[in-house]
Motif scaffolding. Structure first.
Motif, short mmCIF file in Angstrom:
data_model
loop_
_atom_site.label_atom_id
_atom_site.label_comp_id
_atom_site.label_asym_id
_atom_site.label_seq_id
_atom_site.Cartn_x
_atom_site.Cartn_y
_atom_site.Cartn_z
N LEU A 399 0.84 -1.19 0.00
CA LEU A 399 0.00 0.00 0.00
C LEU A 399 0.88 1.25 0.00
O LEU A 399 1.88 1.30 0.71
CB LEU A 399 -0.90 0.01 1.24
CG LEU A 399 -1.87 -1.16 1.31
CD1 LEU A 399 -2.61 -1.16 2.62
CD2 LEU A 399 -2.84 -1.09 0.15
N PRO A 400 0.52 2.25 -0.81
CA PRO A 400 1.25 3.50 -0.74
C PRO A 400 0.91 4.19 0.57
O PRO A 400 -0.17 3.95 1.10
CB PRO A 400 0.68 4.28 -1.93
CG PRO A 400 -0.69 3.72 -2.16
CD PRO A 400 -0.62 2.30 -1.72
N PHE A 405 4.89 -0.80 -1.81
CA PHE A 405 4.25 -0.29 -3.03
C PHE A 405 5.27 0.15 -4.06
O PHE A 405 5.04 0.01 -5.27
CB PHE A 405 3.32 0.87 -2.67
CG PHE A 405 2.60 1.43 -3.85
CD1 PHE A 405 1.56 0.74 -4.41
CD2 PHE A 405 2.98 2.63 -4.42
CE1 PHE A 405 0.90 1.22 -5.52
CE2 PHE A 405 2.33 3.12 -5.52
CZ PHE A 405 1.29 2.41 -6.07
N PHE A 537 2.41 12.47 -1.61
CA PHE A 537 1.27 11.61 -1.33
C PHE A 537 0.94 11.61 0.17
O PHE A 537 -0.17 11.90 0.60
CB PHE A 537 1.68 10.20 -1.78
CG PHE A 537 0.60 9.19 -1.83
CD1 PHE A 537 0.09 8.79 -3.05
CD2 PHE A 537 0.11 8.61 -0.68
CE1 PHE A 537 -0.90 7.83 -3.11
CE2 PHE A 537 -0.88 7.65 -0.74
CZ PHE A 537 -1.37 7.27 -1.95
N ILE A 541 -2.25 13.36 2.30
CA ILE A 541 -3.12 12.58 3.19
C ILE A 541 -3.10 13.17 4.60
O ILE A 541 -4.15 13.38 5.21
CB ILE A 541 -2.67 11.11 3.20
CG1 ILE A 541 -3.04 10.49 1.85
CG2 ILE A 541 -3.31 10.34 4.35
CD1 ILE A 541 -3.22 9.03 1.85
N CYS B 78 -7.93 9.63 1.82
CA CYS B 78 -7.62 8.84 0.63
C CYS B 78 -8.51 9.25 -0.53
O CYS B 78 -8.04 9.41 -1.66
CB CYS B 78 -7.83 7.35 0.91
SG CYS B 78 -6.56 6.61 1.88
N ALA B 103 -0.89 4.07 -8.74
CA ALA B 103 -1.00 4.57 -7.38
C ALA B 103 -2.45 4.83 -7.01
O ALA B 103 -2.83 4.72 -5.85
CB ALA B 103 -0.17 5.84 -7.22
N GLY B 106 -3.67 1.87 -5.72
CA GLY B 106 -3.09 1.76 -4.38
C GLY B 106 -3.87 2.56 -3.35
O GLY B 106 -4.06 2.12 -2.23
N ILE B 107 -4.34 3.75 -3.74
CA ILE B 107 -5.11 4.58 -2.81
C ILE B 107 -6.39 3.87 -2.42
O ILE B 107 -6.75 3.79 -1.23
CB ILE B 107 -5.46 5.94 -3.45
CG1 ILE B 107 -4.21 6.73 -3.75
CG2 ILE B 107 -6.36 6.73 -2.53
CD1 ILE B 107 -4.48 7.98 -4.54
N ALA B 109 -6.91 0.71 -2.49
CA ALA B 109 -6.57 -0.44 -1.66
C ALA B 109 -6.28 -0.01 -0.23
O ALA B 109 -6.69 -0.67 0.73
CB ALA B 109 -5.36 -1.16 -2.25
N LEU B 110 -5.59 1.12 -0.08
CA LEU B 110 -5.28 1.63 1.25
C LEU B 110 -6.57 1.89 2.02
O LEU B 110 -6.73 1.48 3.18
CB LEU B 110 -4.46 2.92 1.13
CG LEU B 110 -3.98 3.56 2.42
CD1 LEU B 110 -2.97 2.67 3.10
CD2 LEU B 110 -3.33 4.92 2.14
#
Lengths: 666, 316
Positions: A399-400, A405, A537, A541, B78, B103, B106-107, B109-110
C-alpha cells in the motif's frame, strides 16, 4: 565514514568481531545477562558498521583480497563489488534491528542455552556476509554450507520437540540437494581453468552447456530461495525457528540465494537467452500465486508469514525474469528498470518481513500462542508491537506510501514497457503475467488484513490474553528500527534508487536515472510516462486528515460516548463469534479450491457436541515429494542388498573392485 | 513545477468533488425512486443526512482502539487524494505527478484495508463478516481495475491519468476495440467497488447480505458522516474516471478559468446521464448470492485481461 580503500577490511573486521562474539558465548553458555546485554548489542553495532562500510563501497571501486586460509594452494578470494555491497548493506541494516531485538528475545529454558544460540547466530550472519564476499567457488561453497549448518542448529534450537527436529531435517535435506546443483553449476562454469570467479568470467561456454549451467543455478539457488516446487522446507522451518532466526532467514538468507542467482546470471555467464527469462518469469509467477493462496488459508501466524515469504520470492523472481528477457533483447534501460524493481523488492522484503516475524516473536512470548484462533485484541495489551506491526502490515500489503508499493509499482511499470519486445508470442504472455502479478498483489492485501485483524484487533479469544504484556525496551528498539526503515524506503525512493543504480550499472551497463525532476518525484525512463511522489502523497493525506479533524472540531464538536457494541442489537455477543483465521480464509478456500488438498468433517445439525475440522495441505507434497521419497526408499532397499554386515563380504567387494580397475587401467 | 493558479484550480476541483459527490448519490437514489414509482427524497437528501450525523454525538464501543477512530479520517483523506489526481474538469493538475494510475489503485486499496481493519477492531460477528467479504470483493476487483487502467496506459504510452485523458481526448477519433472490453470491465468493477447491486445493496436492511454496511455498523455520529461522505466521494471519483477514460470529450485541456468553467456544465450533464444509467442497471438486476460475486468479478477480470490482449493483437 571510512575511506573507500578500507571498506573491505572494515567488513572483514566486523565478521571477525561476530565470530569473536560467538566464541565468547560458548565460554559462558548459561550467562544470559552477558549474552543479551553485551554480546548481541555489540553484534548489532557491528552490523551498523558493516552497513555503513557497504554503503560506502557501493559507490566506490571494486576491492579484492586473497585470504591465505583454507586448503594449501586454495586460498579464499574475496571481492567487494557493487552487487556484493548492496546485499551486504541489506544484511547489515536489517541484522542491526534483528540483533537488538534478539538481545531482548532469547530467554533461559527455551531449548539451546543462550550462549550457544549466540554462537550459531553470529556464525550464521558471518557466513552470510562471507557468501556475499566470496570470489571463488571453493570459498563460496564453504561459506554456503556453513550458512546452512549454522541455520540448521538455529532452526532446531527447540530440539526436544519431534516436529521441530523433522522440520530441521527437511530444511537440511533440501539445502543440500540445492547445494549439489550449485556445485555442479560451478563445475560447468569453470571450464578448464581454476575455480576463481575471475576465471569463470573469462570462460566462454557453448550455448548448450550455458543452458545446463543456468538450469543448475536456478535449481540450486531456487531451493534456497523457496522457489516452487522446492518451497516445502520454508513453511516448516520458519515456524520451528525462534522468531529472530525466522526473521534472519526470511529477510537475509533467502536474499543470498537471489544474490547467487544474479551473480551467476549477469556476472559469470556472459550470454542471456530470452527463454531463460521466460522460465524464471513463469516459475516466479507460479511461486507468487501459490505462496499467497496458501498463506491465506494458514491458521498459524508464522506459517502464514512463511508462505508470504514464498510469495515475495516469487515477485523477486518475476523481476529477475523480466530483466533477463529485456537484457537478452538488448533493451538495457528496461532491463535496468526491472532489475531496480527486483533489488528494491529484496530490500523491502527484508525490512517488512523481519519486522513482522519479530512482532510474532513478541506476541509468542507474551501469549505463548502461535495459533491465530487463540489470539486477538492485542492492540490494547501490546500497543507498541501492534502499531509497529501495522506499519509492516501495510507495507507488505503493497500500500502506498510505504515501501512495498514502490517496488510493486516499478515492477508493474516494467511490465507496461513490454510492447516494445520484438517477439510476438512474448507480447501475448506478458499481459497475462502482469494480470497474475496484480492478482497476487491484491491477495497479499487480503492475507495481511487477516493476519493483522485476527492477531491484534477484535476481542481476545482466550481469557489469558488479557494478561499479555508489551515487548521490552530492546525488542521495541529493534522493531522501531525496522518500521522506520519501511517508512523511509517508501517515502524516499529516489535516494534509494541512487544506490541501486551502481549495481545496475555494474551488471547491465546502464542505470535507471530515476530522478529527472528532483528527489521528490520517482520518474523512471521519462517524467511524461509515469511519476510517483510518495512524499507528496503522504503530505496530502496528512494535510487532509488534519484539516478534516480541525474542521469537524471547529464546526461541530468532539463529543464521544462509550457504549457496548451495537452488533445489530444482539446482546449476547462473545469473542468466539468473531471470525477465526479459518473463517477469514474461507472465501479463498472456496474460490481456489483446486489448489488445495482439503479434508473436512462437518457436524450434523443434531450433533450434541458438534466438531468442525478442516485440514488444508499442499498437493505438491503428495504429487512430488512422497513419490520421490518412495522411489528413494526403493532404491536404498536395492543398495541394501550389497550391505551384508560381514567383513569378509566387504573385503571381497574391494578385491573385486581392484581386479576390475586393474583390467581397465592395464 | 507547481504554480499558484494551477494550485488554485486543483483545490477548486477537489472542493467541487467533495460538494458534488453527495448530490450525485442523491441523484442516483432519486432516479431509483422514480423508477420504482416513488416520489423520492430529493437529490439533496444525502446532505441532510450528513448534517444530522455531524451534529450527533459519536457513540463508540468499549473495545474500540484508536485505529477505529482514525479510520474515517484516513478514508476521507484517501478519497480526497483520489479526487485530486483524477481529471475532473481539466487535465492540468499540479498534484497529478504525485500518483499515477497504479497509485490510484493503491489509494483505493489503502482505503479498503483501513476500513476492513476498523471493521474487525471491535470484534463483532457482523464486523468481521463484512471485512472478510469486502476483502473478497477487493482481491478480484483491484486487479481488474488495474488491468483496465493498464489497457488505457498502453494506448496512451503513459500511466499518468492526466496524460492518458489528454491523449484520449485529443487523439483523432479512432475506435479502439480494446476500450469497449475495458469499459464493460470497468462498469462491472465500479458497481462492485461502490457496493451497488448486483454485488451489494446500499439500502439493505438485511444484515446477512451486507458487505459495506456490515463493516460500518458500529460507526455513528461524525465518524459515520465521514464514512458516508467518503463513500459518496468514491462513487463520484469512479464516475469521473469512467467519464474521463471512455467519454473524455469536453474536458478542459489547459488550466485557465474559462476552460474549466465551460467544462463544468458538460461534466454535470455527463454525471447526470451516468447516474441515471447506474440507477437503471440497479433496477433491472437482482442482487446475487455472495458466492456468485467471485464469478462476476472473475468475469470482469477476464474481460479486462482480454481488453489488454486485444490491444496487443489489433492495435499495435
Amino acid at each position: 565514514m571510512p575511506e573507500s580503500g578500507s571498506a573491505l577490511q572494515l567488513i572483514l573486521g566486523v565478521i571477525l568481531l561476530w565470530l569473536a562474539l560467538g566464541l565468547a558465548g560458548v565460554f559462558f553458555p548459561r550467562n544470559l545477562h552477558l549474552v543479551s546485554r553485551v554480546l548481541f548489542p555489540v553484534g548489532a553495532l557491528g552490523a551498523l558498521v558493516l552497513a555503513t562500510a557497504a554503503l560506502d563501497a557501493l559507490g566506490g571501486d571494486t576491492q579484492s583480497l586473497v585470504l591465505p586460509l583454507g586448503l594449501p594452494d586454495l586460498p579464499f578470494h574475496l571481492r567487494l563489488d557493487p552487487l556484493s555491497a548492496f546485499f551486504l548493506l541489506l544484511l547489515g541494516a536489517v541484522t542491526a534491528g534483528i540483533s537488538v531485538f534478539a538481545a531482548g528475545y532469547f530467554r533461559k529454558g527455551e531449548g539451546t542455552p543462550p550462549g550457544l544460540q549466540c554462537l550459531y547466530y553470529h556464525v550464521f550472519i558471518a557466513s552470510m556476509a562471507l557468501v556475499l564476499l566470496a570470489d571463488d567457488a571453493y570459498g563460496f561453497m564453504v561459506f554456503w554450507e556453513t550458512m546452512a549448518l549454522s541455520s540448521y542448529f538455529l532452526v532446531t534450537s527447540d530440539h526436544a520437540k519431534a516436529e521441530i527436529r523433522r522440520a530441521g531435517f527437511l530444511y537440511l535435506l533440501i539445502a543440500h540437494v540445492g547445494a549439489i546443483g550449485i556445485l555442479l553449476c560451478f563445475g560447468l562454469l569453470h571450464g578448464t581453468g581454476d575455480y576463481t570467479f575471475d576465471n569463470m568470467r573469462e570462460v566462454q561456454l557453448a550455448p548448450f552447456w550455458a543452458t545446463i549451467a543456468f538450469a543448475l543455478a536456478l535449481f540450486g539457488f531456487g531451493a534456497k530461495a523457496g522457489m516452487l516446487p522446492l518451497h516445502v522446507w520454508l513453511p516448516e522451518a520458519h515456524p520451528a525457528a525462534p522468531s529472530p532466526v525466522s526473521a534472519l532467514m526470511s529477510a537475509v538468507m533467502l536474499k543470498t540465494a537471489i544474490y547467487g542467482l544474479l551473480r551467476v546470471l549477469f556476472d559469470l555467464l556472459h550470454v542471456q537467452v530470452w527463454w531463460w527469462g521466460v522460465v524464471i518469469l513463469v516459475l516466479g509467477l507460479a511461486t507468487a500465486l501459490y505462496g499467497v493462496i496458501f498463506s491465506a488459508v494458514q491458521s498459524d501466524m508464522k506459517r502464514l508469514l512463511a508462505y508470504s515469504s514464498i510469495e515475495n520470492i516469487g515477485f523477486i523472481l518475476v523481476g529477475v525474469g523480466l530483466t533477463v528477457i529485456f537484457q537478452s533483447y538488448g533493451m538495457r534501460a528496461l532491463a535496468a528498470l526491472a532489475l531496480t524493481a527486483t533489488l528494491y523488492h529484496c530490500i523491502n522484503h527484508a525490512y517488512f518481513k523481519s519486522l513482522l516475524f519479530l512482532a510474532t516473536g513478541s506476541v509468542l512470548h507474551a501469549t505463548h500462542e502461535r495459533a491465530l484462533g487463540k489470539l486477538g485484541g492485542l492492540i490494547h495489551r501490546m500497543p507498541w508491537v501492534a502499531w509497529l506491526a501495522l506499519v509492516g502490515t501495510l507495507a507488505i500489503a503493497g500500500l502506498p506510501p510505504l515501501n512495498g508499493f514502490v517496488s510493486e509499482w516499478l515492477l508493474l511499470q516494467a511490465f507496461l514497457f513490454t510492447p516494445n519486445l520484438p517477439h510476438p508470442y512474448l507480447n501475448m504472455l506478458i499481459p497475462v503475467a502482469a494480470a497474475a502479478v496484480a492478482l497476487a498483489a491484491a491477495l497479499a492485501g487480503y492475507v495481511m488484513v487477516k493476519f493483522y485483524g485476527v492477531v491484534f484487533l477484535g476481542q481476545p479469544r482466550e481469557e489469558r490474553l488479557k494478561e499479555a504484556r508489551d515487548a521490552g525496551l530492546l525488542e521495541r528498539a529493534g522493531l522501531v528500527w525496522l518500521a522506520a526503515g519501511c517508512i523511509a524506503l517508501g517515502v524516499a525512493p529516489v535516494s534509494v534508487i541512487g544506490f541501486i543504480d551502481s549495481v545496475t550499472s555494474q551488471l547491465l551497463g546502464k542505470t535507471l536515472g530515476a530522478s529527472a525532476t528532483g528527489w521528490m518525484f520517482l520518474t523512471p525512463i521519462s517524467p511524461a510516462r509515469a511519476s510517483y511522489a510518495p512524499f507528496l502523497f503522504l503530505l496530502v493525506i496528512l494535510a487532509v486528515w488534519l484539516a478534516t479533524w480541525l474542521a469537524v472540531r471547529r464546526f461541530y464538536h468532539g463529543r464521544v460516548r462509550r457504549a457496548p457494541p451495537w452488533d445489530c442489537g444482539f446482546p449476547a455477543q462473545t469473542a468466539r463469534m468473531q471470525d477465526t483465521a479459518e473463517g477469514f480464509g474461507q472465501p479463498i478456500r472456496q474460490v481456489f479450491e483446486p489448489f488445495f488438498r482439503m479434508q473436512r468433517e462437518l457436524p450434523t445439525p443434531f450433533d450434541a457436541t458438534p466438531r468442525y475440522r478442516v485440514s488444508v495441505e499442499d498437493n505438491l507434497w503428495y504429487w512430488l515429494y512422497l513419490p520421490l521419497a518412495r522411489v528413494t526408499e526403493a532404491l536404498t532397499r536395492v543398495v541394501t542388498l550389497l550391505q551384508r554386515g560381514r567383513i569378509s563380504v566387504y573385503l571381497m567387494y574391494s578385491f573385486v573392485t581392484l581386479l576390475i580397475l586393474l583390467l581397465f587401467v592395464r | 513545477m507547481i504554480s499558484w493558479p494551477g494550485l488554485a484550480a486543483q483545490f477548486t476541483e477537489m472542493l467541487l468533488a467533495v460538494l458534488l459527490a453527495p448530490i450525485l448519490q442523491g441523484w442516483v437514489n432519486q432516479c431509483r425512486a422514480w423508477m420504482q414509482n416513488k416520489s423520492g427524497p430529493g437529490i439533496l437528501q444525502p446532505y441532510r443526512t450528513l448534517r444530522k450525523l455531524f451534529a450527533k454525538e459519536a457513540v463508540i464501543a468499549y473495545g474500540a482502539s484508536p485505529l477505529f477512530r482514525a479510520t474515517p479520517y484516513v478514508l476521507f483523506a484517501c478519497m480526497c487524494l483520489a479526487a485530486a489526481i483524477v481529471p475532473i474538469l481539466g487535465t492540468d493538475l499540479p498534484f497529478s505527478p504525485a500518483a499515477d494510475a497504479i497509485a490510484l489503485v493503491g489509494i483505493f486499496a489503502l482505503a479498503r484495508v483501513f476500513i476492513s481493519l476498523a471493521a474487525m477492531d471491535i470484534g463483532t460477528a457482523f464486523g468481521t463478516l463484512g471485512a472478510r467479504r469486502e476483502m473478497m470483493v477487493g482481491f478480484l476487483a483491484e486487479p481488474a481495475l488495474l488491468m483496465v487502467l493498464f489497457t488505457v496506459s498502453l494506448i496512451a504510452h503513459s500511466t499518468s491519468l492526466a496524460t492518458i485523458v489528454q491523449h484520449l481526448a485529443q487523439a483523432k477519433f479512432v475506435i479502439y476495440p480494446s476500450l469497449a472490453f475495458a469499459g464493460v470491465a470497468f462498469t462491472m468493477v465500479s458497481l462492485a467497488e461502490n457496493a451497488r447491486i448486483p454485488v451489494d445493496n446500499p439500502s439493505t436492511h438485511l444484515e446477512l447480505t451486507m458487505i459495506h454496511e456490515a463493516m460500518v455498523l458500529e460507526y455513528s455520529g461524525r465518524h459515520l458522516a465521514l464514512i458516508e461522505l467518503s463513500a459518496a466521494l468514491k462513487l463520484f471519483v469512479y464516475s469521473c474516471i469512467g467519464i474521463a477514460l471512455f467519454f473524455p470529450f469536453g474536458i478542459a485541456a489547459g488550466g485557465d478559468a474559462l476552460g474549466l468553467l465551460l467544462a463544468l456544465p458538460v461534466l454535470v450533464a455527463k454525471l447526470a446521464v451516468g447516474g441515471f444509467a447506474m440507477a437503471v442497471i440497479e433496477m433491472v438486476s437482482a442482487k446475487m448470492r455472495i458466492f456468485r460475486a467471485p464469478e462476476y468479478l472473475g468475469a470482469a477480470f477476464l474481460l479486462a485481461v482480454l481488453a489488454m490482449l486485444i490491444h496487443f493483437l489489433l492495435e499495435i
